[in-house]
Design a protein around this motif. Sequence first.
Motif, PDB file in Angstrom:
ATOM      1  N   VAL A   1       0.837  -1.205   0.000  1.00 31.33           N
ATOM      2  CA  VAL A   1       0.000   0.000   0.000  1.00 31.33           C
ATOM      3  C   VAL A   1       0.866   1.247   0.000  1.00 31.33           C
ATOM      4  O   VAL A   1       0.576   2.243  -0.700  1.00 31.33           O
ATOM      5  CB  VAL A   1      -0.949  -0.019   1.204  1.00 31.33           C
ATOM      6  CG1 VAL A   1      -1.645   1.336   1.359  1.00 31.33           C
ATOM      7  CG2 VAL A   1      -1.988  -1.115   1.026  1.00 31.33           C
ATOM      8  N   ALA A   2       1.954   1.223   0.782  1.00 34.14           N
ATOM      9  CA  ALA A   2       2.844   2.385   0.799  1.00 34.14           C
ATOM     10  C   ALA A   2       3.435   2.640  -0.579  1.00 34.14           C
ATOM     11  O   ALA A   2       3.543   3.798  -1.032  1.00 34.14           O
ATOM     12  CB  ALA A   2       3.955   2.161   1.828  1.00 34.14           C
TER      13      ALA A   2
ATOM     14  N   GLN B   1       2.042   1.755  -3.435  1.00 41.04           N
ATOM     15  CA  GLN B   1       0.964   2.220  -4.311  1.00 41.04           C
ATOM     16  C   GLN B   1       0.685   3.712  -4.115  1.00 41.04           C
ATOM     17  O   GLN B   1       0.458   4.441  -5.086  1.00 41.04           O
ATOM     18  CB  GLN B   1      -0.304   1.407  -4.031  1.00 41.04           C
ATOM     19  CG  GLN B   1      -0.249  -0.018  -4.558  1.00 41.04           C
ATOM     20  CD  GLN B   1      -1.450  -0.836  -4.149  1.00 41.04           C
ATOM     21  OE1 GLN B   1      -2.145  -0.482  -3.181  1.00 41.04           O
ATOM     22  NE2 GLN B   1      -1.715  -1.916  -4.864  1.00 41.04           N
ATOM     23  N   VAL B   2       0.709   4.155  -2.852  1.00 41.78           N
ATOM     24  CA  VAL B   2       0.466   5.569  -2.575  1.00 41.78           C
ATOM     25  C   VAL B   2       1.597   6.423  -3.142  1.00 41.78           C
ATOM     26  O   VAL B   2       1.368   7.472  -3.772  1.00 41.78           O
ATOM     27  CB  VAL B   2       0.295   5.798  -1.065  1.00 41.78           C
ATOM     28  CG1 VAL B   2       0.253   7.298  -0.730  1.00 41.78           C
ATOM     29  CG2 VAL B   2      -0.970   5.110  -0.560  1.00 41.78           C
ATOM     30  N   SER B   3       2.841   5.989  -2.914  1.00 38.71           N
ATOM     31  CA  SER B   3       3.976   6.781  -3.384  1.00 38.71           C
ATOM     32  C   SER B   3       4.056   6.836  -4.897  1.00 38.71           C
ATOM     33  O   SER B   3       4.541   7.824  -5.475  1.00 38.71           O
ATOM     34  CB  SER B   3       5.279   6.211  -2.826  1.00 38.71           C
ATOM     35  OG  SER B   3       5.488   4.900  -3.322  1.00 38.71           O
TER      36      SER B   3
ATOM     37  N   HIS C   1      -3.053   4.713  -5.808  1.00 45.14           N
ATOM     38  CA  HIS C   1      -4.229   5.057  -5.022  1.00 45.14           C
ATOM     39  C   HIS C   1      -3.931   6.330  -4.240  1.00 45.14           C
ATOM     40  O   HIS C   1      -2.799   6.529  -3.770  1.00 45.14           O
ATOM     41  CB  HIS C   1      -4.596   3.925  -4.048  1.00 45.14           C
ATOM     42  CG  HIS C   1      -4.997   2.658  -4.738  1.00 45.14           C
ATOM     43  ND1 HIS C   1      -6.127   2.563  -5.522  1.00 45.14           N
ATOM     44  CD2 HIS C   1      -4.412   1.423  -4.746  1.00 45.14           C
ATOM     45  CE1 HIS C   1      -6.230   1.324  -5.987  1.00 45.14           C
ATOM     46  NE2 HIS C   1      -5.194   0.610  -5.525  1.00 45.14           N
ATOM     47  N   PRO C   2      -4.955   7.173  -4.038  1.00 43.09           N
ATOM     48  CA  PRO C   2      -4.746   8.381  -3.227  1.00 43.09           C
ATOM     49  C   PRO C   2      -4.672   8.033  -1.748  1.00 43.09           C
ATOM     50  O   PRO C   2      -5.246   7.043  -1.292  1.00 43.09           O
ATOM     51  CB  PRO C   2      -5.979   9.231  -3.545  1.00 43.09           C
ATOM     52  CG  PRO C   2      -7.028   8.245  -3.949  1.00 43.09           C
ATOM     53  CD  PRO C   2      -6.300   7.132  -4.651  1.00 43.09           C
ATOM     54  N   LEU C   3      -3.989   8.861  -0.979  1.00 42.30           N
ATOM     55  CA  LEU C   3      -3.789   8.604   0.444  1.00 42.30           C
ATOM     56  C   LEU C   3      -5.074   8.749   1.245  1.00 42.30           C
ATOM     57  O   LEU C   3      -5.236   8.085   2.280  1.00 42.30           O
ATOM     58  CB  LEU C   3      -2.719   9.567   0.985  1.00 42.30           C
ATOM     59  CG  LEU C   3      -2.335   9.418   2.452  1.00 42.30           C
ATOM     60  CD1 LEU C   3      -1.788   8.019   2.711  1.00 42.30           C
ATOM     61  CD2 LEU C   3      -1.311  10.485   2.846  1.00 42.30           C
ATOM     62  N   ASP C   4      -6.000   9.549   0.761  1.00 43.56           N
ATOM     63  CA  ASP C   4      -7.213   9.802   1.537  1.00 43.56           C
ATOM     64  C   ASP C   4      -8.320   8.771   1.290  1.00 43.56           C
ATOM     65  O   ASP C   4      -9.389   8.851   1.897  1.00 43.56           O
ATOM     66  CB  ASP C   4      -7.747  11.201   1.224  1.00 43.56           C
ATOM     67  CG  ASP C   4      -8.000  11.396  -0.266  1.00 43.56           C
ATOM     68  OD1 ASP C   4      -7.643  10.485  -1.046  1.00 43.56           O
ATOM     69  OD2 ASP C   4      -8.533  12.454  -0.637  1.00 43.56           O
ATOM     70  N   ASP C   5      -8.063   7.790   0.394  1.00 41.21           N
ATOM     71  CA  ASP C   5      -9.077   6.752   0.126  1.00 41.21           C
ATOM     72  C   ASP C   5      -8.827   5.572   1.065  1.00 41.21           C
ATOM     73  O   ASP C   5      -8.302   4.526   0.668  1.00 41.21           O
ATOM     74  CB  ASP C   5      -9.000   6.327  -1.343  1.00 41.21           C
ATOM     75  CG  ASP C   5     -10.155   5.416  -1.736  1.00 41.21           C
ATOM     76  OD1 ASP C   5     -11.002   5.106  -0.876  1.00 41.21           O
ATOM     77  OD2 ASP C   5     -10.187   5.005  -2.918  1.00 41.21           O
TER      78      ASP C   5
ATOM     79  N   GLY D   1       1.392   6.732  -6.846  1.00 38.07           N
ATOM     80  CA  GLY D   1       0.167   7.331  -7.371  1.00 38.07           C
ATOM     81  C   GLY D   1      -0.852   6.341  -7.855  1.00 38.07           C
ATOM     82  O   GLY D   1      -1.752   6.712  -8.628  1.00 38.07           O
TER      83      GLY D   1
ATOM     84  N   LEU E   1      -7.475   1.572   0.613  1.00 35.94           N
ATOM     85  CA  LEU E   1      -6.159   1.232   1.155  1.00 35.94           C
ATOM     86  C   LEU E   1      -6.248   0.057   2.127  1.00 35.94           C
ATOM     87  O   LEU E   1      -5.392  -0.832   2.123  1.00 35.94           O
ATOM     88  CB  LEU E   1      -5.546   2.454   1.843  1.00 35.94           C
ATOM     89  CG  LEU E   1      -5.242   3.655   0.931  1.00 35.94           C
ATOM     90  CD1 LEU E   1      -4.614   4.787   1.745  1.00 35.94           C
ATOM     91  CD2 LEU E   1      -4.318   3.248  -0.201  1.00 35.94           C
TER      92      LEU E   1
END
Length: 383
Positions: free
Chosen positions: A101-102, A104-106, A110-114, A108, A118
Amino acid sequence: MTSAAVRWHDLAADRLTLLRGTGIVALGFALGASIQSEWIYSELVPEWAQVDLWRRLAANGTAVLGLVAALAVLRAHRPRSVVAVVGRAAVAAVFMGVLRVAAQVSLGVHPLDDMPTLVAEVVTGAFIAFVSAGIGVWMLISRRRMRVAARAVERQVVSVELALQALEAEEIRVRRQVAEGLHGTVQQRLLLVDARLAAAEARAAGVLPDVAEEIALARAELAQSREQDVRQMSRLLYPERLEMGLVPAVRALLGRLPATIATRLQVGDELRALDDPSEVGLTVAERLLAVRVVEEAVSNALKNGPPALVEAELDLVADELRIVVSNDGDPYVPPAEPDPASGTARLDQRLRLVGGALRVVPRTPTGARVEATMRLGVLVDDR
């Protein structure tokens, strides 16, 4: 190899099995999930279709590397307990889910606020990692069981070989001891008896000629028994010149055949060099067994029709001693049902214990041919 070295080698093999098995399975899942997500999002969720495939692959690939690294750092291959191994694999799986997940967020993906997405990705990644690690653990356990079974078989084989070597050494010791007793003690006693009979014959010669004649006949039979029976039995137990080497012992054996039978002995150069008694070559047990093969072949040749020629060939091929004894006696007809109690059958069984074999085949145009092989290095030297 020392026990510590064996232990280190086993741990290295276990680590490689676990990490390689887990990594291959996890990588397959990662590639499949990336391709599947790319297709699903492009078809069903158009707003997520802008995420490039390489980003999903990079995130999943990072997660796979993290899983393998976590298993290595946690030393999941070291515990002997299955529960302990599975527990460490579970910790590594959770680490992979979070790392995925980390990544994927870094990148782009998935967005961090979803947060719902996550959390779902963490759970899914951890589950896939646990399944992959579980397959790796199964491969590790299977390898351990196979190793234990293989070593049990090796120990059994070694124990059989050691028992065979001990029996061979004991047989040679007993044969030598009995042969020396026959040649020494029994011969001396027979000579003493002969001396007393000679004295009795001398005293009875002028008084009881009939008795003196009987004593003379008894002395003749005693001398014949001493020269033939006792000496022959001694040779059967421990062949003559065996300590000097295989070739001298076989030559002495052929030399005892009647003068009407021609003999020929051919020896390979490699065997001559190995048979040197001053070098560490053939053991006494190997020489004795080889001489027994020649002796059995010669005995059968004499029983089945006196031959005019007996030929013996001794050669060394790789680590095998090859023995061929042929004669031109009566035609050899293989029996319909081999006798398991015959000397030839017993020799064949004995040769098979040391990786060899024996067979008897007809010789052209007449006679028989005995072919035997014996693997060297199995029968230890008793000296």
